[in-house]
Enzyme design. Structure first.
Site, PDB file in Angstrom:
ATOM      1  N   SER A 183       0.868  -1.597   0.408  1.00 26.72           N
ATOM      2  CA  SER A 183      -0.088   0.158   0.180  1.00 26.72           C
ATOM      3  C   SER A 183       0.860   1.323   0.097  1.00 26.72           C
ATOM      4  O   SER A 183       0.307   2.416  -0.757  1.00 26.72           O
ATOM      5  CB  SER A 183      -0.774   0.077   1.385  1.00 26.72           C
ATOM      6  OG  SER A 183      -0.674   0.075   2.380  1.00 26.72           O
ATOM      7  N   HIS A 211      -5.408  -3.283  -2.829  1.00 31.15           N
ATOM      8  CA  HIS A 211      -4.876  -1.461  -4.019  1.00 31.15           C
ATOM      9  C   HIS A 211      -4.824  -2.675  -4.808  1.00 31.15           C
ATOM     10  O   HIS A 211      -4.484  -2.195  -6.106  1.00 31.15           O
ATOM     11  CB  HIS A 211      -3.912  -1.514  -3.081  1.00 31.15           C
ATOM     12  CG  HIS A 211      -4.076  -0.585  -2.266  1.00 31.15           C
ATOM     13  ND1 HIS A 211      -4.485   0.369  -1.878  1.00 31.15           N
ATOM     14  CD2 HIS A 211      -2.964  -0.389  -0.744  1.00 31.15           C
ATOM     15  CE1 HIS A 211      -4.086   1.140  -1.056  1.00 31.15           C
ATOM     16  NE2 HIS A 211      -3.937   0.131  -0.163  1.00 31.15           N
ATOM     17  N   LYS A 242     -11.931   0.691  -1.348  1.00 33.96           N
ATOM     18  CA  LYS A 242     -10.957   1.328  -2.520  1.00 33.96           C
ATOM     19  C   LYS A 242     -11.476   1.741  -3.385  1.00 33.96           C
ATOM     20  O   LYS A 242     -12.139   2.366  -3.621  1.00 33.96           O
ATOM     21  CB  LYS A 242      -9.616   1.102  -2.209  1.00 33.96           C
ATOM     22  CG  LYS A 242      -8.799   1.172  -1.052  1.00 33.96           C
ATOM     23  CD  LYS A 242      -7.356   0.657  -0.765  1.00 33.96           C
ATOM     24  CE  LYS A 242      -7.503   1.215   1.526  1.00 33.96           C
ATOM     25  NZ  LYS A 242      -6.388   0.316   1.593  1.00 33.96           N
TER      26      LYS A 242
HETATM   27  C1  LIG Z   1      -6.719   0.966   3.361  1.00 34.09           C
HETATM   28  C2  LIG Z   1      -6.194  -0.944   3.994  1.00 34.09           C
HETATM   29  C3  LIG Z   1      -7.305  -1.987   4.913  1.00 34.09           C
HETATM   30  C4  LIG Z   1      -7.997  -1.549   5.722  1.00 34.09           C
HETATM   31  O1  LIG Z   1      -9.209  -1.479   5.076  1.00 34.09           O
HETATM   32  P1  LIG Z   1     -10.880  -0.909   4.734  1.00 34.09           P
HETATM   33  O2  LIG Z   1     -11.589  -1.057   4.530  1.00 34.09           O
HETATM   34  O3  LIG Z   1     -10.248   0.514   5.330  1.00 34.09           O
HETATM   35  O4  LIG Z   1     -10.386  -0.854   6.988  1.00 34.09           O
HETATM   36  C5  LIG Z   1      -6.311  -2.709   5.068  1.00 34.09           C
HETATM   37  N1  LIG Z   1      -5.190  -3.863   4.698  1.00 34.09           N
HETATM   38  C6  LIG Z   1      -4.400  -2.822   3.409  1.00 34.09           C
HETATM   39  C7  LIG Z   1      -3.049  -3.279   2.149  1.00 34.09           C
HETATM   40  C8  LIG Z   1      -4.790  -1.656   3.089  1.00 34.09           C
HETATM   41  O5  LIG Z   1      -4.562  -0.860   1.882  1.00 34.09           O
END
Ligand SMILES: *Cc1c(COP(=O)(O)O)cnc(C)c1O
Length: 387
Positions: A183, A211, A242
């Site tokens: 990320s 992602h 996302k």
């Molecule tokens: C954003 C993210 C999460 C968390 O997801 P949310 O739905 O925002 O809690 C988990 N793992 C990774 C790699 C992320 O980038």
């Protein structure tokens, strides 16, 4: 003498300030998109996880509004009590169908999905091997599980194999956990080789596709599909927040796994079910991801265009290796990154500085969207040039 038991908090904040690690939130006062109002200033947005531009899409908004009218604002209870709706099940089936897994389970966030899944499949007698650059939710899930945790160097499978040779036999179960798209870096984990190692040492593998979903692979199913690993045994985690433009998380895998998690994952059992609006918006987003591959194609054209512009016009800037919509420019320290982030904002570009402790080295992190126009990418490069 009375000692204030809370006095340490202010001292601790001072230390954070001194290290240039202090953070604060910035207000966006417009709908999600490539141009937003940030603290009263109009900026081109390179800070959003809304990769396909769906968070402000009319169809998602309409689906959320319809679901709210129909089912209310809250789901009123945990899924096992009064919080379960048909809409949740439809979303889970849509996720399983996108990922080509037997089943899926929706959590209130991706963070909770990781905590719940990891803590359910391993415990005190077990071993977790974790990439050093993994997301906070994977790391904290590992801690919550009570298993022994060994970190391996980022994407270093030789080191992973050495740890397996040395330690695997001493433990009952073993789980390898990794982001697929990292990320804060944007690079990809070498999934096929990692799965081969897991097979050789009888390990489970949990991948975080936060992602990758909507961005990589045929139909936007993620990096597991991108790497042709769709039918290999795996626990897949992802987020609805996302590329899917909503809120919530999920686990996708075998129906046995999902059935087990429904009975064991504390972050699913003891929390309120996803709201009707979030559920309906995510369901609509999955349909769009499957029906409009041109969005994904446009995102990839934008990624290639920006990489080209940077290598042509900014040959001295260090672009970290990336195979995703996340591109990072490495800078020498936290203070430099902070100043760069502020100057970019003054130039009308929102691309934040990411500093320790989030990452080991400071950087400007750029995330691209399918809806960015070439002229916006050119403005970004011009602003970077003038730094
Ligand atoms: C954003 C993210 C999460 C968390 O997801 P949310 O739905 O925002 O809690 C988990 N793992 C990774 C790699 C992320 O980038």
């Amino acid at each position: 003498m009375a000692i204030d038991p809370y006095a340490w908090i202010e001292a601790s904040l001072t230390t954070i300030h001194r290290a240039d690690w202090y953070r604060f939130e910035q207000t966006i006062s417009s709908r999600p998109g490539t141009i937003v109002q940030l603290e009263g200033r109009t900026v081109i947005n390179f800070a959003s996880n809304d990769y396909l531009g769906l968070a402000g899409d009319r169809r998602l908004i309409a689906a959320a509004m319809f679901a709210t009218e129909e089912f209310g604002t809250g789901s009123t209870g945990s899924r096992l009590l009064s919080g379960h709706r048909q809409l949740h099940r439809e979303l889970e089936k849509a996720i399983a169908s996108l990922k080509q897994t037997e089943d899926a389970l929706v959590f209130s966030s991706g963070y909770l999905a990781n905590l719940g899944a990891i803590a359910s499949v391993v415990g005190k007698k077990d071993l977790i091997l974790s990439d050093r650059y993994n997301h906070s939710s994977l790391k904290n899930g590992a801690i919550l599980s009570g298993a022994t945790i060994i970190d391996y160097a980022h994407c270093n499978l030789a080191e992973l194999e050495n740890h397996l040779k040395e330690h695997r036999e001493k433990y009952r179960r073993c789980l390898i956990i990794t982001d697929t798209v990292f990320s804060m870096d944007g690079d990809l984990c070498p999934l096929p080789k990692l799965l081969d190692l897991a097979e050789k040492f009888h390990c489970m593998v949990l991948v975080d596709e936060a992602h990758a979903t909507g961005i990589l692979g045929k139909n936007g199913a993620g990096s597991v599909t991108h790497f042709n690993c769709t039918h290999r045994p795996l626990i897949q985690i992802g987020t609805l927040s996302k590329a899917l433009g909503s809120l919530g998380g999920y686990v996708a895998g075998s129906s046995t796994l999902i059935d087990f998690l429904r009975n064991r994952a504390p972050t699913w059992i003891y929390t309120t079910g996803l709201s009707p609006a979030d559920t309906a918006a995510a369901l609509e987003a999955i349909k769009i991801v499957q029906q409009e591959p041109e969005r994904r194609a446009q995102l990839w054209r934008n990624i290639e265009t920006l990489k080209q512009l940077i290598s042509q016009q900014l040959p001295n800037l260090k672009l970290l290796p990336s195979e995703s919509a996340i591109l990072c420019l490495q800078l020498k320290d936290a203070a430099t990154a902070l100043v760069a982030g502020i100057k970019l904002k003054e130039a009308g570009i929102f691309a934040p500085a990411i500093r320790p402790p989030t990452v080991p080295t400071s950087r400007i992190r750029i995330s691209l969207m399918a809806t960015h126009e070439t002229s916006q990418l050119e403005k970004l490069v011009a602003a970077l040039k003038s730094l």
